[in-house]
Write a protein that holds these residues in place. Structure first.
Motif, PDB file in Angstrom:
ATOM      1  N   GLU A 265       3.310  -5.368   0.317  1.00 41.91           N
ATOM      2  CA  GLU A 265       3.421  -3.961  -0.073  1.00 41.91           C
ATOM      3  C   GLU A 265       2.478  -3.120   0.786  1.00 41.91           C
ATOM      4  O   GLU A 265       1.301  -3.447   0.924  1.00 41.91           O
ATOM      5  N   GLY A 266       3.010  -2.088   1.391  1.00 37.06           N
ATOM      6  CA  GLY A 266       2.205  -1.214   2.234  1.00 37.06           C
ATOM      7  C   GLY A 266       2.285  -1.539   3.712  1.00 37.06           C
ATOM      8  O   GLY A 266       1.831  -0.748   4.553  1.00 37.06           O
ATOM      9  N   ALA A 267       2.865  -2.693   4.061  1.00 37.52           N
ATOM     10  CA  ALA A 267       2.908  -3.100   5.470  1.00 37.52           C
ATOM     11  C   ALA A 267       3.826  -2.202   6.294  1.00 37.52           C
ATOM     12  O   ALA A 267       3.548  -1.919   7.464  1.00 37.52           O
ATOM     13  N   GLU A 268       4.916  -1.743   5.710  1.00 37.31           N
ATOM     14  CA  GLU A 268       5.852  -0.897   6.459  1.00 37.31           C
ATOM     15  C   GLU A 268       5.186   0.412   6.877  1.00 37.31           C
ATOM     16  O   GLU A 268       5.302   0.835   8.033  1.00 37.31           O
ATOM     17  N   ASP A 269       4.500   1.047   5.951  1.00 34.29           N
ATOM     18  CA  ASP A 269       3.818   2.304   6.288  1.00 34.29           C
ATOM     19  C   ASP A 269       2.736   2.075   7.340  1.00 34.29           C
ATOM     20  O   ASP A 269       2.544   2.900   8.236  1.00 34.29           O
ATOM     21  N   MET A 270       2.037   0.955   7.233  1.00 39.59           N
ATOM     22  CA  MET A 270       0.995   0.657   8.208  1.00 39.59           C
ATOM     23  C   MET A 270       1.595   0.451   9.597  1.00 39.59           C
ATOM     24  O   MET A 270       1.047   0.936  10.601  1.00 39.59           O
ATOM     25  N   ALA A 271       2.708  -0.267   9.680  1.00 38.66           N
ATOM     26  CA  ALA A 271       3.341  -0.509  10.978  1.00 38.66           C
ATOM     27  C   ALA A 271       3.777   0.796  11.629  1.00 38.66           C
ATOM     28  O   ALA A 271       3.652   0.972  12.847  1.00 38.66           O
ATOM     29  N   LYS A 272       4.292   1.704  10.836  1.00 37.74           N
ATOM     30  CA  LYS A 272       4.695   3.011  11.374  1.00 37.74           C
ATOM     31  C   LYS A 272       3.491   3.747  11.950  1.00 37.74           C
ATOM     32  O   LYS A 272       3.587   4.383  13.006  1.00 37.74           O
ATOM     33  N   GLU A 273       2.364   3.632  11.270  1.00 35.67           N
ATOM     34  CA  GLU A 273       1.147   4.292  11.757  1.00 35.67           C
ATOM     35  C   GLU A 273       0.648   3.634  13.038  1.00 35.67           C
ATOM     36  O   GLU A 273       0.213   4.314  13.972  1.00 35.67           O
ATOM     37  N   LEU A 274       0.715   2.310  13.098  1.00 40.12           N
ATOM     38  CA  LEU A 274       0.306   1.609  14.312  1.00 40.12           C
ATOM     39  C   LEU A 274       1.187   2.003  15.491  1.00 40.12           C
ATOM     40  O   LEU A 274       0.699   2.272  16.591  1.00 40.12           O
ATOM     41  N   ARG A 275       2.488   2.057  15.253  1.00 43.54           N
ATOM     42  CA  ARG A 275       3.403   2.437  16.326  1.00 43.54           C
ATOM     43  C   ARG A 275       3.126   3.865  16.795  1.00 43.54           C
ATOM     44  O   ARG A 275       3.167   4.150  17.998  1.00 43.54           O
ATOM     45  N   ARG A 276       2.831   4.758  15.865  1.00 42.31           N
ATOM     46  CA  ARG A 276       2.535   6.142  16.220  1.00 42.31           C
ATOM     47  C   ARG A 276       1.324   6.230  17.133  1.00 42.31           C
ATOM     48  O   ARG A 276       1.248   7.091  18.009  1.00 42.31           O
TER      49      ARG A 276
END
Length: 394
Positions: free
Chosen positions: A176-187
């Motif tokens: 839980e929360g990994a998807e949002d984190m990945a989006k931030e890393l990609r940004r």
């Protein structure tokens, strides 16, 4: 910085072998031609009867030479960088372990200080944060006390302070929360990698769409086909084979991944999608014995015996004590693939994965003069970093 001429070797680059001399000036490769003539101001290195390639790039290493990057002192960084340079690595990505946010903050600050110190040895391309957002059942040698789900309030603090020195972050995409984190890393231009994960194939597909494009130490601490309520589910391993545009990193010590699976990986994924790495801990380049995995203050003891790092209860591996020369030698021997193919996985492919292939990873005019000279058994004879001869075999 003077001129350096490497004469008489067989170049391995872009999956090919060819004879040529290499001229280096001001830290760059300025000529790749046959029969270049030395001049008095040049330092000449003979590669006659040997191979030369771009320097090896290690995407995943925790240390070596008796030091761990979690130790934090500049002297510890120096020891590890020198050790790996002696074994042909010219660029590496220091890797952390699962720990508290406070410890990660300290580790990131220590990396900045080491970077500013201008240390000799292998260059550093940025930190690889391994954890602490991992699946408990796939923890491997990661300390279970520190495993948790990603929370924005925690990882954003680190990203706001240190995003410019974080090159990659490995985490379990199903949390839980990994998807949002990945989006931030990609940004922020940081590589998001799936690691220590129990994800299903379908969860991997969703993760790929939000930025997870790389798999951390393939086969190690990741799911494969399982039964859940009588139904079969494919896992991360199957997803890695299925997606041509997903890259895999491979611990090439011949221990973590056996010969049969090494052959399967190179047959299906190919050298252009496989990056060799060491996942080495402080025992790399050292004799057998008991060592700390992680920092001296908070790490756990592991046993190195017969060149293999194991948990003290022998229930699992604890990183490796490999160096990149050993990795290239071992994978070539076990897979029986052409040497130029294996070298590609140690040079060009990791450079492309980390986005530095415009400067590193191949022997071409204009590229950084990071070069390694070795024999057919991948014994290192010279390591050239930034155009300077750093190491020569005695």
């Amino acid at each position: 910085m003077g001129k350096l001429l490497i004469k008489g070797g067989t170049i391995i680059s872009r999956g090919e072998k060819f004879r040529a001399d290499v001229l280096v000036a001001e830290g760059k490769i300025v000529a790749v031609e046959q029969n270049l003539t030395p001049s008095p101001e040049m330092e000449v290195v003979s590669a006659e009867g040997r191979y030369l390639s771009a320097g090896f790039i290690d995407l995943h290493t925790h240390g070596g030479g008796g030091a761990d990057f979690m130790d934090g002192e500049v002297a510890d960084y120096a020891a590890a960088l020198i050790t790996h340079a002696h074994h042909g690595t010219t660029l590496l990505y220091p890797t952390t372990l699962s720990s508290t946010t406070e410890s990660l903050d300290v580790a990131l600050g220590n990396y900045q200080r080491a970077l500013q110190a201008g240390l000799k040895g292998a260059q550093m391309g940025g930190l690889h944060l391994e954890g602490p957002y991992f699946a408990y059942e796939m923890r491997g040698a990661q300390d279970s006390r520190y495993l948790r789900n990603p929370e924005a309030g925690e990882y954003m603090l680190l990203l706001e302070k240190y995003a410019d020195v974080i090159a990659r972050w490995s985490l379990a995409p199903e949390l839980e929360g990994a998807e949002d984190m990945a989006k931030e890393l990609r940004r922020r231009g940081i590589l998001a990698a799936m690691g220590h994960t129990n994800a299903t194939f379908e969860e991997c597909e969703k993760a790929f769409e939000v930025g997870f494009t790389h798999l951390t130490h393939f086969y190690s601490c990741m799911s494969t086909v399982t039964r859940r309520n009588a139904y079969r589910y494919a896992g991360v391993v199957e997803f890695g084979y299925y997606r041509d545009d997903v890259t895999c990193e491979l611990i090439g010590d011949g221990i973590h991944v056996p010969q049969s699976l090494l052959r399967l990986m190179f047959k299906i994924k190919g050298a252009e999608r496989i990056a060799l790495c060491t996942d080495s801990m402080r025992g790399a380049g050292m004799p057998d014995g008991v060592y700390k995995l992680g920092s001296r203050a908070e790490g756990q003891e592991v046993m190195v015996e017969d060149g293999v790092a194991k948990l003290m209860d022998h229930t699992g591996f604890a990183g490796s004590v490999a160096t990149m020369d050993r990795v290239v030698r071992t994978v070539q021997r076990l897979t029986e693939r052409p040497l130029e193919e294996i070298v590609r996985s140690a040079t060009e492919t990791p450079a492309r994965i980390m986005g530095c292939d415009e400067r590193k990873g191949t022997i071409e005019v204009g590229k950084d003069a990071d070069i390694v000279v070795f024999d057919e058994d991948v014994n290192i004879y010279h390591t050239i970093i930034g155009g300077e001869l750093f190491y020569s075999r005695q």
